[in-house]
Design a protein around this motif. Sequence first.
Motif, short mmCIF file in Angstrom:
data_model
loop_
_atom_site.label_atom_id
_atom_site.label_comp_id
_atom_site.label_asym_id
_atom_site.label_seq_id
_atom_site.Cartn_x
_atom_site.Cartn_y
_atom_site.Cartn_z
N ASP A 158 -14.70 -2.14 -2.46
CA ASP A 158 -13.56 -1.72 -3.90
C ASP A 158 -11.98 -0.48 -3.42
O ASP A 158 -11.54 -0.89 -3.96
CB ASP A 158 -14.75 -0.79 -4.75
CG ASP A 158 -14.54 -1.48 -5.28
OD1 ASP A 158 -14.82 -2.76 -5.52
OD2 ASP A 158 -16.08 -0.83 -6.29
N ALA A 159 -12.49 0.22 -2.49
CA ALA A 159 -11.19 0.25 -2.41
C ALA A 159 -10.62 -0.09 -1.47
O ALA A 159 -9.13 0.49 -1.86
CB ALA A 159 -11.99 2.11 -0.80
N GLU A 160 -10.49 -0.92 -0.88
CA GLU A 160 -9.63 -2.25 0.13
C GLU A 160 -8.98 -3.05 -1.40
O GLU A 160 -7.48 -3.07 -0.85
CB GLU A 160 -10.08 -3.20 0.61
CG GLU A 160 -11.06 -2.41 2.16
CD GLU A 160 -11.51 -3.33 2.97
OE1 GLU A 160 -11.28 -3.42 4.61
OE2 GLU A 160 -12.56 -4.50 2.14
N ILE A 161 -9.91 -3.33 -1.64
CA ILE A 161 -9.08 -3.53 -3.34
C ILE A 161 -8.05 -2.89 -3.78
O ILE A 161 -6.77 -3.23 -4.65
CB ILE A 161 -10.03 -4.16 -4.43
CG1 ILE A 161 -11.13 -5.58 -3.79
CG2 ILE A 161 -8.86 -4.89 -5.87
CD1 ILE A 161 -11.78 -6.08 -4.73
N GLU A 162 -7.99 -1.47 -3.84
CA GLU A 162 -7.49 -0.32 -4.65
C GLU A 162 -6.03 -0.28 -3.69
O GLU A 162 -4.78 -0.34 -4.65
CB GLU A 162 -8.32 1.37 -5.07
CG GLU A 162 -7.03 1.94 -4.82
CD GLU A 162 -6.49 1.62 -6.76
OE1 GLU A 162 -5.91 2.12 -7.08
OE2 GLU A 162 -7.58 1.31 -7.71
N ILE A 163 -6.15 -0.39 -3.00
CA ILE A 163 -5.15 -0.14 -1.98
C ILE A 163 -4.17 -1.36 -1.95
O ILE A 163 -2.65 -1.62 -2.56
CB ILE A 163 -5.84 -0.41 0.09
CG1 ILE A 163 -5.76 1.45 0.15
CG2 ILE A 163 -4.42 -0.47 0.57
CD1 ILE A 163 -7.12 1.52 0.95
N LEU A 164 -4.59 -2.56 -1.98
CA LEU A 164 -4.63 -4.11 -2.05
C LEU A 164 -3.26 -3.91 -3.56
O LEU A 164 -1.98 -4.69 -3.20
CB LEU A 164 -5.56 -5.17 -2.02
CG LEU A 164 -5.61 -5.52 -0.75
CD1 LEU A 164 -6.41 -6.61 -0.62
CD2 LEU A 164 -4.13 -5.55 -0.08
N THR A 165 -3.88 -3.11 -4.75
CA THR A 165 -3.42 -3.69 -6.11
C THR A 165 -2.76 -2.43 -6.72
O THR A 165 -2.43 -2.50 -7.80
CB THR A 165 -4.47 -4.11 -6.72
OG1 THR A 165 -5.40 -3.47 -6.83
CG2 THR A 165 -4.99 -5.28 -6.52
N ASN A 166 -2.31 -1.26 -5.07
CA ASN A 166 -1.90 -0.38 -5.53
C ASN A 166 -0.54 -0.44 -5.89
O ASN A 166 -0.10 -0.24 -4.96
CB ASN A 166 -2.23 1.35 -5.15
CG ASN A 166 -1.65 2.10 -5.74
OD1 ASN A 166 -0.88 2.60 -6.63
ND2 ASN A 166 -2.72 3.83 -4.52
N HIS A 167 0.22 -0.49 -7.33
CA HIS A 167 1.81 -0.88 -7.20
C HIS A 167 2.64 0.74 -7.19
O HIS A 167 3.10 0.66 -8.48
CB HIS A 167 2.00 -1.64 -8.19
CG HIS A 167 0.88 -2.96 -7.55
ND1 HIS A 167 1.71 -3.88 -6.82
CD2 HIS A 167 0.15 -3.60 -8.90
CE1 HIS A 167 0.41 -4.79 -7.41
NE2 HIS A 167 -0.15 -4.66 -8.22
N ASP A 168 2.79 1.47 -6.55
CA ASP A 168 3.02 2.52 -6.84
C ASP A 168 5.00 2.97 -6.60
O ASP A 168 4.86 1.72 -5.22
CB ASP A 168 2.36 3.98 -5.67
CG ASP A 168 1.07 4.76 -6.13
OD1 ASP A 168 0.83 4.97 -5.47
OD2 ASP A 168 1.16 4.69 -7.15
#
Length: 168
Positions: A158-168
């Motif tokens: 979940d942490a890796e997916i958050e990094i990949l999908t975070n569009h800051d």
Amino acid sequence: MKFANIFLGANVEIDPTATFNNVVIGDNVKIAKQCTLFGSAEFPLEIQNDSYIGMNTTINGYHARVTIGDHVSIAQHVNIMADSGPNASAPMQRIFPIIKGEIFIGNHSWIGANVVIMPGVRLGKFCVVGANSFVNKSFSDYSVIGGSPAKIIRRLTDAEIEILTNHD
């Protein structure tokens, strides 16, 4: 080679040693040396935007649709085939019929060197395929796969997916 049905987006870079036919290539795609990429008039091969195809790669979409998503990285010596079988021997085809099937590679996937992807495979978004793998079945989003035949090694956390999908 007869050229037909070639549609190129903006900023496409294709090495002059590559061959291609019946393709729809999106914007900002790079195709390296000695690649062979083809579909058919019925099933044009589609490579979407911002993808990279490594040298000596073959993508055969002649008998079924092949779609490569956005931001896909394909390493060198990869073979993606929408059909496979003993096409020169009708008697052998009675025992080993030619297999045909659509192939879909999801956005942001990474295909390692020397991978073979067989007909009918669907890879979800953000998939990683380890080098030297033989992929003969489909895998869902965020899968890390490898081997011969390929199997799931792990799913992205979940942490890796958050990094990949975070569009800051």
